[in-house]
Design an enzyme around this catalytic site. Structure first.
Site, PDB file in Angstrom:
ATOM      1  N   GLU A 212      19.057  43.750 -78.291  1.00 13.73           N
ATOM      2  CA  GLU A 212      18.148  44.726 -77.673  1.00 13.73           C
ATOM      3  C   GLU A 212      18.848  45.672 -76.709  1.00 13.73           C
ATOM      4  O   GLU A 212      18.807  46.788 -76.708  1.00 13.73           O
ATOM      5  CB  GLU A 212      16.923  43.935 -77.027  1.00 13.73           C
ATOM      6  CG  GLU A 212      15.900  43.429 -77.998  1.00 13.73           C
ATOM      7  CD  GLU A 212      15.345  44.165 -79.050  1.00 13.73           C
ATOM      8  OE1 GLU A 212      15.515  45.443 -78.949  1.00 13.73           O
ATOM      9  OE2 GLU A 212      14.629  43.621 -79.840  1.00 13.73           O
TER      10      GLU A 212
ATOM     11  N   ASN B 168      20.316  49.354 -77.164  1.00 13.90           N
ATOM     12  CA  ASN B 168      19.841  50.450 -76.258  1.00 13.90           C
ATOM     13  C   ASN B 168      20.860  51.486 -75.561  1.00 13.90           C
ATOM     14  O   ASN B 168      20.883  52.513 -75.545  1.00 13.90           O
ATOM     15  CB  ASN B 168      19.056  50.095 -75.010  1.00 13.90           C
ATOM     16  CG  ASN B 168      17.433  49.651 -75.255  1.00 13.90           C
ATOM     17  OD1 ASN B 168      17.154  49.890 -76.468  1.00 13.90           O
ATOM     18  ND2 ASN B 168      16.970  48.879 -74.483  1.00 13.90           N
TER      19      ASN B 168
ATOM     20  N   ARG C  38      11.268  53.796 -83.887  1.00 16.69           N
ATOM     21  CA  ARG C  38      11.908  52.816 -82.820  1.00 16.69           C
ATOM     22  C   ARG C  38      10.321  52.435 -82.268  1.00 16.69           C
ATOM     23  O   ARG C  38       9.509  53.101 -82.315  1.00 16.69           O
ATOM     24  CB  ARG C  38      12.507  53.347 -81.641  1.00 16.69           C
ATOM     25  CG  ARG C  38      14.076  54.035 -82.327  1.00 16.69           C
ATOM     26  CD  ARG C  38      14.944  53.455 -81.270  1.00 16.69           C
ATOM     27  NE  ARG C  38      15.143  52.030 -81.695  1.00 16.69           N
ATOM     28  CZ  ARG C  38      16.209  51.493 -82.758  1.00 16.69           C
ATOM     29  NH1 ARG C  38      16.580  52.627 -83.550  1.00 16.69           N
ATOM     30  NH2 ARG C  38      16.247  50.398 -82.902  1.00 16.69           N
TER      31      ARG C  38
HETATM   32  N1  LIG Z   1      20.736  51.603 -71.519  1.00 18.58           N
HETATM   33  C1  LIG Z   1      19.714  52.806 -71.731  1.00 18.58           C
HETATM   34  N2  LIG Z   1      20.137  54.219 -71.273  1.00 18.58           N
HETATM   35  C2  LIG Z   1      19.247  55.193 -71.261  1.00 18.58           C
HETATM   36  N3  LIG Z   1      18.003  54.934 -71.663  1.00 18.58           N
HETATM   37  C3  LIG Z   1      17.487  53.812 -72.010  1.00 18.58           C
HETATM   38  C4  LIG Z   1      18.571  52.501 -72.076  1.00 18.58           C
HETATM   39  N4  LIG Z   1      17.783  51.437 -72.281  1.00 18.58           N
HETATM   40  C5  LIG Z   1      16.550  51.958 -72.584  1.00 18.58           C
HETATM   41  N5  LIG Z   1      16.306  53.222 -72.247  1.00 18.58           N
HETATM   42  C6  LIG Z   1      15.146  54.189 -72.358  1.00 18.58           C
HETATM   43  O1  LIG Z   1      13.896  53.109 -72.304  1.00 18.58           O
HETATM   44  C7  LIG Z   1      13.168  53.140 -73.519  1.00 18.58           C
HETATM   45  C8  LIG Z   1      12.597  51.933 -73.783  1.00 18.58           C
HETATM   46  O2  LIG Z   1      13.512  51.169 -74.328  1.00 18.58           O
HETATM   47  P1  LIG Z   1      13.156  49.984 -75.367  1.00 18.58           P
HETATM   48  O3  LIG Z   1      14.273  49.055 -75.750  1.00 18.58           O
HETATM   49  O4  LIG Z   1      11.963  48.970 -74.677  1.00 18.58           O
HETATM   50  O5  LIG Z   1      12.390  50.821 -76.668  1.00 18.58           O
HETATM   51  P2  LIG Z   1      13.409  51.542 -77.640  1.00 18.58           P
HETATM   52  O6  LIG Z   1      14.738  51.242 -77.604  1.00 18.58           O
HETATM   53  O7  LIG Z   1      12.882  52.982 -77.514  1.00 18.58           O
HETATM   54  O8  LIG Z   1      12.831  50.937 -78.916  1.00 18.58           O
HETATM   55  P3  LIG Z   1      13.198  49.335 -79.546  1.00 18.58           P
HETATM   56  O9  LIG Z   1      14.128  48.844 -78.688  1.00 18.58           O
HETATM   57  O10 LIG Z   1      11.760  48.911 -79.957  1.00 18.58           O
HETATM   58  O11 LIG Z   1      13.865  49.964 -80.837  1.00 18.58           O
HETATM   59  C9  LIG Z   1      14.113  54.038 -74.429  1.00 18.58           C
HETATM   60  O12 LIG Z   1      13.340  54.739 -75.582  1.00 18.58           O
HETATM   61  C10 LIG Z   1      14.961  54.824 -73.406  1.00 18.58           C
HETATM   62  O13 LIG Z   1      14.471  55.872 -73.179  1.00 18.58           O
HETATM   63 MG   LIG Z   2      15.462  49.327 -77.463  1.00 20.97          MG
END
Ligand SMILES: Nc1ncnc2c1ncn2[C@@H]1O[C@H](COP(=O)(O)OP(=O)(O)OP(=O)(O)O)[C@@H](O)[C@H]1O
Ligand SMILES: [Mg+2]
Lengths: 147, 112
Positions: free
Chosen positions: A48, A52, A106
């Site tokens: 995860e 990200n 996502r």
């Molecule tokens: N390393 C990062 N750098 C910049 N933004 C981030 C980062 N990690 C998370 N985010 C932001 O936080 C939001 C939520 O992250 P999360 O992993 O919970 O969901 P997602 O990545 O959008 O979907 P999924 O993980 O279910 O595929 C992301 O959509 C993004 O906007």
């Molecule tokens: Mg994610």
């Protein structure tokens, strides 16, 4: 507390490295003899955080992802996943289940999964500087497991 | 290729193999969507029996296929869910949608 063992890796933010990252961390923590279920939790949480970095932090570019893992004599492991990408404007909001800036395919569940599968999560971030996710989990020593 | 599709009785079955992550999800999605477009099935069955690993990219994949099948007035069914993937899907709240889940998982969960 000083770790009894430690490792560091860095790699470019290509999606083909997602499986490399989780397998490498899993191989390193295997010395604690975790259960299959604990190992699956760790692999999922690492996947995860690394995804990200690739999908969000380095959305329109290729950057470096840094992972460090520390093992403590209590059986605690600490995993840090760091990027130098775009950063997160509102961490609290980003961590809410179903919040996503990633579009239709996502789920917005990455942070919820990390939270649920690990014992502790800490996120620090700075716009245009990057994000660090710190994950902690206590691996139950085998001697205590069956007793 | 980490996916096989079969079609019979208006049901399209996709047998997914290996890991489902952000890297592999795109190919899996494209294969399923292409087959759905071709066969126009009334039910889509996703078989997870040979899946070794899945993260939230797999949840996104399931949600997207659920939406697709709803557009076609069809159903989505998940079968042979390994324990760890079952936990992940439970966490996502996906079972509160009318997704059918059976075989290899004894209890059907319902959520408010
Ligand atoms: N390393 C990062 N750098 C910049 N933004 C981030 C980062 N990690 C998370 N985010 C932001 O936080 C939001 C939520 O992250 P999360 O992993 O919970 O969901 P997602 O990545 O959008 O979907 P999924 O993980 O279910 O595929 C992301 O959509 C993004 O906007
Ligand atoms: Mg994610």
């Amino acid at each position: 507390m000083k770790p009894v063992n430690e490792m560091k890796i860095e790699f470019v933010s290509r999606s083909s490295n997602e499986s490399f990252a989780r397998a490498t961390v899993a191989a390193f923590v295997s010395q604690l003899d975790p259960t299959i279920s604990e190992l699956a939790d760790i692999k999922t949480a690492v996947s995860e955080a690394v995804t990200n970095c690739i999908v969000h932090a380095y959305k329109n570019s290729i950057g470096t992802i840094y992972i460090s893992v520390q093992i403590f004599d209590t059986g605690r492991i600490t995993i840090k996943i760091r990027d130098k990408g775009v950063g997160i404007p509102n961490i609290k909001k980003a961590m809410e289940p179903l919040f996503t800036t990633g579009g239709d395919e996502r789920a917005g569940l990455g942070f919820a999964v990390m939270q649920s599968f690990m014992d502790k999560i800490k996120v620090t971030s700075k716009i245009d500087k990057g994000t660090t996710v710190t994950l902690e989990k206590d691996i139950i020593p085998r001697v205590l497991r069956n007793g | 290729m980490n996916i096989k599709t079969e079609f019979s009785d208006k049901t399209l079955t996709a047998i997914i193999e290996g890991d489902i992550d952000h890297h592999t999800a795109k190919g899996i999605r494209e294969t399923i969507d292409l087959a759905v477009e071709e066969k126009n099935p009334s039910a889509l069955t996703l078989d997870f029996g040979n899946v070794q690993f899945m993260d939230s990219s797999g949840i996104g994949l399931i949600m997207g296929r659920y939406r697709l099948m709803k557009l076609l007035n069809g159903n989505l069914e998940l079968v042979n869910l390994p324990e760890h993937i079952n936990r992940l899907i439970s966490l996502s709240g996906l079972f509160s949608l009318d997704i059918i889940k059976n075989k290899g998982c004894e209890q059907i969960e319902t959520r408010e």
